[in-house]
Design an enzyme around this catalytic site. Structure first.
Site, PDB file in Angstrom:
ATOM      1  N   ALA A   1       0.868  -1.186   0.000  1.00 19.84           N
ATOM      2  CA  ALA A   1       0.000   0.000   0.000  1.00 19.84           C
ATOM      3  C   ALA A   1       0.900   1.229   0.000  1.00 19.84           C
ATOM      4  CB  ALA A   1      -0.885   0.009   1.240  1.00 19.84           C
ATOM      5  N   LYS A   2       0.336   2.374  -0.203  1.00 18.36           N
ATOM      6  CA  LYS A   2       1.085   3.625  -0.068  1.00 18.36           C
ATOM      7  C   LYS A   2       0.079   4.728   0.161  1.00 18.36           C
ATOM      8  CE  LYS A   2       5.432   4.992  -0.344  1.00 18.36           C
ATOM      9  NZ  LYS A   2       6.618   4.229   0.063  1.00 18.36           N
ATOM     10  N   GLY A   3       0.544   5.810   0.756  1.00 19.16           N
ATOM     11  CA  GLY A   3      -0.351   6.940   0.966  1.00 19.16           C
ATOM     12  C   GLY A   3       0.431   8.222   1.014  1.00 19.16           C
TER      13      GLY A   3
END
Ligand code: NAD
Length: 410
Positions: free
Chosen positions: A101-103
């Site tokens: 994931a990434k944000g």
């Protein structure tokens, strides 16, 4: 080429080698969930400021979503998706039980006061806490975020869900962080650089290195490589570069940077530009800043024979082809900089065990994982006569693909 197009092209090269079907490619590439939120805060002067925050959960077939949060003015949905995808292959390459994931938030954190940054972080967590959790999705630091921000995330999440240190990694030591986490990515990069030299029958002692980026990853990489006897000739950051043909005094440069906020003006060397650094005559070139640094134009002028990708996505696919043609060995990001997520995994394990490891244990477990992963990629590349990046993608995609199939899709 955008970050996302690059990530897809690298995926496709490996998928072609693996004869993956079009349906499987689509399933593996499509993120499970994309969240985009408004993050509005009151600035210190009473004005309202509105920012856009992202969390993209790419794949969780091998375990909970895992990936950093970036606070930077260039953050956008495409970049976050590309980085989320990279995380999926990276956690699989080092074989730790997470997905990807990434944000991030599109903001320049340097323009905010500490109070504003805290309000921004807490508001962002208010917006996305439902999709986070120690067994759902576990953020970590990336460009523009640090242990203090992770502490605010931990505490804000816990307001909704009860005390839960395992929801985020890269926390301060006083709040359930792990020893060795701060240095982990740079330590991993130095382990991988040493091992690459070893496999090429070269000695690290006296090997010349140029390093772009002197933040968390770049500075620890320089420290550990310097300690192993490498000569760091050049270092640059967002404000300029510094060069010394006899090797920079890295402990002095670290002290200087701590005081002055950057390498520019360091008395133990002469000024150089970023382009001069990237095209300098050294044995090993290490990009440790942002993505997209090696374009087609720069790639033709690189003189190093080994590139160790500490940053995420520093090489455009066009540049990568040029490196291959010019027989420049590229050790890919999804292997090289996986030390950070590996020690994040150790932090998460310690949080679940309510038990603290010591630095020797963290470092030796990290070394084991980095070397085993390197060996798998090196062997795959050698046997199949393919670049290390393609080998790393084949290993990563293969593990995720098998987990997906075994899980079943209904
Ligand atoms: P950081 O914010 O601590 O440091 C970034 C460095 O890059 C700074 O020295 C900055 O001045 C420099 N920089 C920025 N723009 C530049 C430019 N145009 N030219 C030259 N230098 C420039 O970030 P970091 O945590 O060290 O991350 C660096 C890279 O490593 C990123 O690509 C990140 O995604 C990747 N990475 C970080 C971690 C981690 O644990 N921090 C883990 C894996 C990968």
């Amino acid at each position: 080429m955008s970050n996302l197009e690059s990530a897809q092209r690298y995926f496709d090269v490996a998928a072609d080698h693996m004869n993956l079907s079009a349906n499987m490619r689509k399933m593996l590439l499509t993120p499970e969930r994309e969240v985009k939120v408004q993050v509005a805060i009151e600035r210190d002067n009473g004005e309202i400021a509105t920012y856009i925050g992202y969390r993209i959960q790419h794949d969780n077939h091998r375990g909970a979503f895992k990936g950093g949060l970036r606070f930077h003015p260039e953050v956008d949905g495409d970049e976050v998706q590309a980085l989320a995808t990279l995380m999926t292959w990276k956690t699989a390459v080092v074989d730790i039980p997470f997905g990807g994931a990434k944000g991030g938030i599109k903001v320049n954190p340097k323009e905010l006061s500490s109070g504003e940054l805290e309000r921004l972080t807490r508001k962002f967590i208010d917006q996305i806490h439902d999709i986070l959790g120690p067994d759902k999705d576990i953020p970590a630091p990336d460009v523009g975020t640090d242990a203090q921000i992770m502490a605010w995330i931990y505490k804000q999440y816990s307001k909704f869900h009860g005390d839960c240190p395992g929801v985020v990694t890269g926390k301060p030591l006083e709040l359930h962080g792990s020893v060795g986490r701060e240095e982990a990515t740079g330590r991993g990069v130095s382990i991988i650089t040493n091992e690459t030299l070893h496999r090429l029958h070269k000695h690290v002692k006296g090997t010349t290195v140029a390093l772009q980026g002197f933040g968390n990853v770049g500075s620890f990489t320089a420290k550990f490589l310097h300690e192993s006897g490498a000569k760091i000739l050049g270092v640059s950051d967002a404000f300029g570069g510094i060069w010394n043909k006899d090797g920079l005094d890295i402990p002095a440069l670290l002290a200087y940077t701590n005081q002055n906020g950057g390498v520019r003006g360091f008395p133990g060397g002469q000024a150089i530009t970023n382009v001069e650094l990237l095209t300098s005559e050294v044995d090993v070139l290490i990009p440790a800043a942002l993505g997209g640094v090696f374009t087609r134009e720069i790639a033709e002028h690189v003189r190093a024979k080994i590139i160790v990708e500490a940053a995420n996505g520093p090489t455009d696919p066009d540049a990568d082809e040029i490196f291959e043609r010019r027989e420049i060995l590229v050790v890919p990001d999804i292997l090289t900089n996986a030390g950070g997520v590996t020690v994040s995994y150790f932090e998460w394990v310690q949080n679940s065990q309510h038990f603290q490891w010591d630095l020797d244990r963290v470092r030796s477990e990290l070394q084991k994982i980095m070397l085993a992963s390197f060996d798998r990629i090196w062997t795959t590349a050698t046997e199949k006569k393919i670049p290390m990046r393609t080998a790393a993608y084949i290993v990563g995609i293969g593990r995720v693909g098998r987990a997906t199939q075994i899980s079943g899709i209904s």
